[in-house]
Design a protein around this motif. Sequence first.
Motif, PDB file in Angstrom:
ATOM      1  N   HIS A   6       9.294  -6.749  -1.826  1.00 55.70           N
ATOM      2  CA  HIS A   6       8.198  -7.032  -0.901  1.00 55.70           C
ATOM      3  C   HIS A   6       7.082  -7.836  -1.575  1.00 55.70           C
ATOM      4  O   HIS A   6       6.840  -7.710  -2.779  1.00 55.70           O
ATOM      5  N   ALA A  42       5.604  -3.564  -5.008  1.00 56.12           N
ATOM      6  CA  ALA A  42       5.606  -4.883  -4.377  1.00 56.12           C
ATOM      7  C   ALA A  42       4.899  -5.904  -5.258  1.00 56.12           C
ATOM      8  O   ALA A  42       4.093  -5.554  -6.132  1.00 56.12           O
ATOM      9  N   GLY A 232       7.361  -7.677   3.538  1.00 56.47           N
ATOM     10  CA  GLY A 232       6.011  -7.599   3.020  1.00 56.47           C
ATOM     11  C   GLY A 232       4.995  -7.868   4.109  1.00 56.47           C
ATOM     12  O   GLY A 232       5.329  -7.909   5.294  1.00 56.47           O
TER      13      GLY A 232
END
Length: 253
Positions: A6, A42, A232
């Motif tokens: 992400h 992420a 994301g």
Amino acid sequence: MVKLRHLVAGNWKMNGSRSMAAALIAELKTQCLSGGGGGVSADLLVCPPFPYLIHASEFLMGSNIALGAQDCAPQESGAHTGDVSAAMLKDCGCSHVILGHSERRTDHGESSAQVAAKAKAAQGAGLIAIVCVGETDSQRDAGETLKVVESQIVNSIPAGSTTANLVVAYEPVWAIGTGKTPTAGDVAAVHAQIRKLLVAGVKGGEAVRILYGGSVKPSNAAELMAVPEVNGALVGGASLKAADFLGIAAACG
């Protein structure tokens, strides 16, 4: 479906100051380095206004947080007063640039063709273009969401785009800054359509990250980030508070 890491990108829009950038980035770095980022796995990206890019680049040193800008000119250089080239952004330490955001399309009348020209320039300078697409409230009510998004994807992404130089962000215009969000099913349908178009038209399209944006906050991030083909978030107002931004990133798992 390819599982992608992400990306959580913070679009500061026309907000902030040098001192604010220093304080926010310092808090992000502290939380991430201390493990207080809530187990963030992420990739993180911050996109301040132009005047603070060079300062932000310096503040970000020693971190894994990337730097992006909010727009660029399609030209490489020349007599274009007030414009900023992609090469200049690269020189300031940027790795990404947001292009075709609905506020640019609406406030400045940018067409998909202009967005594509900017994206081509950005990619040519070694930047990753985050190309934004999304429908208005009236287009949604008319049942034109997928048609509008398809047109923007086809006409905003330049030839030569690859998984290495392109990110797509779906931001329903009616959800930006309003507190309203589409259902998980609505998001899934649009992201599936975008993925299909990317696979058909972009080299490595199955691995191009597709972000969701539009009133993303810690309270709804987990549900949105769990939607298939959501890789994301492009975060607006919540990116101005370190706790909220990292809370969204933590929801990515």
